[in-house]
Design an enzyme around this catalytic site. Structure first.
Site, PDB file in Angstrom:
ATOM      1  N   TYR A 158      86.104  94.375  45.014  1.00 50.45           N
ATOM      2  CA  TYR A 158      86.457  95.831  45.131  1.00 50.45           C
ATOM      3  C   TYR A 158      87.374  96.138  46.791  1.00 50.45           C
ATOM      4  O   TYR A 158      88.618  96.227  46.840  1.00 50.45           O
ATOM      5  CB  TYR A 158      85.845  97.348  44.752  1.00 50.45           C
ATOM      6  CG  TYR A 158      86.586  98.407  45.089  1.00 50.45           C
ATOM      7  CD1 TYR A 158      87.243  99.011  44.774  1.00 50.45           C
ATOM      8  CD2 TYR A 158      86.720  99.417  46.038  1.00 50.45           C
ATOM      9  CE1 TYR A 158      88.388 100.103  44.580  1.00 50.45           C
ATOM     10  CE2 TYR A 158      86.666 100.504  46.691  1.00 50.45           C
ATOM     11  CZ  TYR A 158      87.736 100.619  45.459  1.00 50.45           C
ATOM     12  OH  TYR A 158      88.500 102.046  45.756  1.00 50.45           O
ATOM     13  N   THR A 230      72.660 107.523  52.865  1.00 51.38           N
ATOM     14  CA  THR A 230      73.806 108.515  53.579  1.00 51.38           C
ATOM     15  C   THR A 230      74.899 108.330  53.411  1.00 51.38           C
ATOM     16  O   THR A 230      76.089 106.750  53.190  1.00 51.38           O
ATOM     17  CB  THR A 230      73.316 108.746  55.541  1.00 51.38           C
ATOM     18  OG1 THR A 230      73.690 107.140  55.980  1.00 51.38           O
ATOM     19  CG2 THR A 230      72.094 108.883  55.206  1.00 51.38           C
TER      20      THR A 230
HETATM   21  P1  NAD Z   1      91.597 106.652  38.823  1.00 52.86           P
HETATM   22  O1  NAD Z   1      90.624 106.152  38.495  1.00 52.86           O
HETATM   23  O2  NAD Z   1      90.843 108.774  38.149  1.00 52.86           O
HETATM   24  O3  NAD Z   1      92.325 106.261  39.308  1.00 52.86           O
HETATM   25  C1  NAD Z   1      93.384 105.329  39.397  1.00 52.86           C
HETATM   26  C2  NAD Z   1      94.620 105.323  38.225  1.00 52.86           C
HETATM   27  O4  NAD Z   1      95.176 104.407  37.760  1.00 52.86           O
HETATM   28  C3  NAD Z   1      94.142 106.050  36.375  1.00 52.86           C
HETATM   29  O5  NAD Z   1      94.783 106.397  36.171  1.00 52.86           O
HETATM   30  C4  NAD Z   1      93.629 104.551  35.734  1.00 52.86           C
HETATM   31  O6  NAD Z   1      94.353 104.596  34.288  1.00 52.86           O
HETATM   32  C5  NAD Z   1      95.560 103.914  36.652  1.00 52.86           C
HETATM   33  N1  NAD Z   1      95.535 102.725  37.020  1.00 52.86           N
HETATM   34  C6  NAD Z   1      94.525 101.478  36.287  1.00 52.86           C
HETATM   35  N2  NAD Z   1      94.839 100.883  36.681  1.00 52.86           N
HETATM   36  C7  NAD Z   1      96.615 100.819  36.216  1.00 52.86           C
HETATM   37  C8  NAD Z   1      97.414  99.772  35.946  1.00 52.86           C
HETATM   38  N3  NAD Z   1      97.418  98.291  36.366  1.00 52.86           N
HETATM   39  N4  NAD Z   1      98.883 100.191  35.387  1.00 52.86           N
HETATM   40  C9  NAD Z   1      98.917 101.651  36.141  1.00 52.86           C
HETATM   41  N5  NAD Z   1      97.639 102.435  36.213  1.00 52.86           N
HETATM   42  C10 NAD Z   1      96.456 101.947  36.318  1.00 52.86           C
HETATM   43  O7  NAD Z   1      90.859 107.107  40.221  1.00 52.86           O
HETATM   44  P2  NAD Z   1      91.303 107.687  41.550  1.00 52.86           P
HETATM   45  O8  NAD Z   1      89.736 108.701  42.118  1.00 52.86           O
HETATM   46  O9  NAD Z   1      92.119 109.153  41.924  1.00 52.86           O
HETATM   47  O10 NAD Z   1      91.595 106.647  42.513  1.00 52.86           O
HETATM   48  C11 NAD Z   1      93.100 106.814  43.008  1.00 52.86           C
HETATM   49  C12 NAD Z   1      93.204 106.139  44.248  1.00 52.86           C
HETATM   50  O11 NAD Z   1      92.303 106.075  45.337  1.00 52.86           O
HETATM   51  C13 NAD Z   1      92.982 104.517  43.819  1.00 52.86           C
HETATM   52  O12 NAD Z   1      93.554 103.179  45.159  1.00 52.86           O
HETATM   53  C14 NAD Z   1      91.540 103.996  44.364  1.00 52.86           C
HETATM   54  O13 NAD Z   1      90.778 102.755  44.707  1.00 52.86           O
HETATM   55  C15 NAD Z   1      91.181 104.725  46.022  1.00 52.86           C
HETATM   56  N6  NAD Z   1      90.343 105.451  46.331  1.00 52.86           N
HETATM   57  C16 NAD Z   1      89.199 106.420  46.073  1.00 52.86           C
HETATM   58  C17 NAD Z   1      88.559 107.122  46.310  1.00 52.86           C
HETATM   59  C18 NAD Z   1      87.274 107.906  45.871  1.00 52.86           C
HETATM   60  O14 NAD Z   1      86.986 108.249  46.074  1.00 52.86           O
HETATM   61  N7  NAD Z   1      87.523 108.183  44.843  1.00 52.86           N
HETATM   62  C19 NAD Z   1      87.571 106.145  47.843  1.00 52.86           C
HETATM   63  C20 NAD Z   1      88.385 105.377  47.908  1.00 52.86           C
HETATM   64  C21 NAD Z   1      89.110 104.927  47.498  1.00 52.86           C
END
Ligand code: NAD
Length: 342
Positions: A158, A230
């Site tokens: 990741y 943490t």
């Molecule tokens: P989430 O899993 O709720 O949303 C991600 C969405 O991307 C999902 O609905 C999934 O169906 C969609 N997706 C996956 N593969 C796909 C594809 N091939 N085509 C189209 N859609 C696709 O995650 P989130 O928490 O909303 O995270 C959003 C972004 O933020 C991501 O890039 C994640 O890596 C980043 N992020 C999130 C966090 C967190 O704490 N939530 C922390 C660091 C980074």
């Protein structure tokens, strides 16, 4: 100085990917509430499975690991917010590294498609998992500043995918003049996020376990690791405001920046807070061989304070209370046999 999305016309086409998920779905609602009339929401999940559906928004169900779908998603876009990724909490990213790495396809094709479509700005959601893991071994280790990503020793799978995608963003600016913006999110939580099923993160998982224990009267809670790890946790509203400010700040073109809270807590403290909200005290069972991630991670907010004169500031207690109430509602709806989204 920071600007705001209000700088573009209300009829400019905004594209949000990952819009069926937690942050993307909330971002669509944020822009809609600001009065934007042309929003295109894209996700590969079938529409009935999207966590949130905002009225009057164009919703497309497309797999963005396929280039021609990215072309379709970006047609006519003025701003592109790419939040699509195959991801989840530690339990997911430690077990499914191939899925995580394959998000490079989404990021590669989305950047090229946004560039070809003539988009003015492109946002990439990176992660604190890009940081050198050597600096995060101990609980309470120092907060991570932006330069701590190199020399690189990111989270396997990741984190490396995010780091390489950041580099793509930087080179699309350097070589081709596409304005890219890169935020490194630190643990985002809030209503409308994943709360069960294996992809959920610590705050949602702990809320659900406490609700379950209270409901069933079982009086125990399983905690991954020894509880001393943490972390900091950012409430969704702060995340949305931060995305908007970062995307519209000229000083931040192609410059990765932390977007996270700096309120550091141990997992044990997180459990204390949820127990206080729930009004229970549970016996803790530590699962020492469960995935637990790095020992300690926090966001150094010196840069965001200096450049945006702002930082995420919702107190954890306050954001958790709202999240707990929302998960409790979902839990009892599911128990009553209603369809809920995980
Ligand atoms: P989430 O899993 O709720 O949303 C991600 C969405 O991307 C999902 O609905 C999934 O169906 C969609 N997706 C996956 N593969 C796909 C594809 N091939 N085509 C189209 N859609 C696709 O995650 P989130 O928490 O909303 O995270 C959003 C972004 O933020 C991501 O890039 C994640 O890596 C980043 N992020 C999130 C966090 C967190 O704490 N939530 C922390 C660091 C980074």
């Amino acid at each position: 100085m920071s600007a705001h999305i209000n700088a573009i016309g209300k009829d400019a086409l905004i594209v949000v990917t990952g819009a069926g998920g937690f942050i993307g779905g909330s971002l669509v609602r944020y822009f809609h509430d600001k009065g934007f009339t042309r929003i295109r929401a894209v996700d590969k999940k079938p529409l009935p499975d999207w966590y949130q559906r905002t009225p009057e928004v164009e919703c497309l169900c497309l797999d963005l690991s396929i280039e021609e779908n990215c072309r379709r998603a970006c047609e006519g876009a003025v701003e592109v917010y790419n939040l699509a990724a195959d991801m989840g909490g530690m339990g997911f990213i430690e077990r499914f590294r191939v899925e995580c790495l394959r998000s490079i396809l989404i990021n590669t094709h989305m950047l090229e498609s946004a560039y070809r479509a003539g988009a003015e700005r492109y946002f990439f959601s990176s992660s604190a998992c890009v940081y050198n893991t050597e600096l995060q071994k101990l609980p309470g280790d120092r907060a991570l500043k932006e330069s701590d990503a190199y020399p690189a020793m990111a989270e396997r799978g990741y984190g490396w995918e995010k780091l390489l995608s950041e580099m793509f963003c930087q080179e699309y600016w350097a070589e081709r003049g596409l304005k890219t913006f890169i935020a490194r999110f630190h643990n985002v939580y809030g209503p409308h996020g994943t709360w069960d099923g294996g992809r959920e993160k610590a705050p949602a998982a702990i809320c659900r376990k406490v609700i379950e224990a209270k409901d069933t009267g079982k009086n125990t809670i399983d905690i991954w690791g020894d509880g001393t790890q943490t972390r900091s946790f950012m409430y969704i509203d702060d995340c949305l405001k931060g995305i908007d400010m970062i995307m519209h700040c000229e000083q931040l073109v192609a410059t990765p920046i932390n977007l996270g809270s700096c309120e550091l807590v141990s997992i044990n403290r997180l459990v204390d807070l949820v127990e206080e909200i729930a009004g229970v005290k549970l016996q803790r069972r530590y699962q020492l061989d469960a995935p637990k991630g790095v020992g300690g991670r926090n966001s150094d907010n010196t840069m965001i304070r200096r450049i945006l004169n702002w930082e995420p500031s919702t107190p954890l207690r306050e954001g958790l209370a709202k999240t707990y109430a929302w998960i409790e509602e979902q839990y009892f709806a599911r128990k009553a046999g209603k369809r809920v989204l995980l």
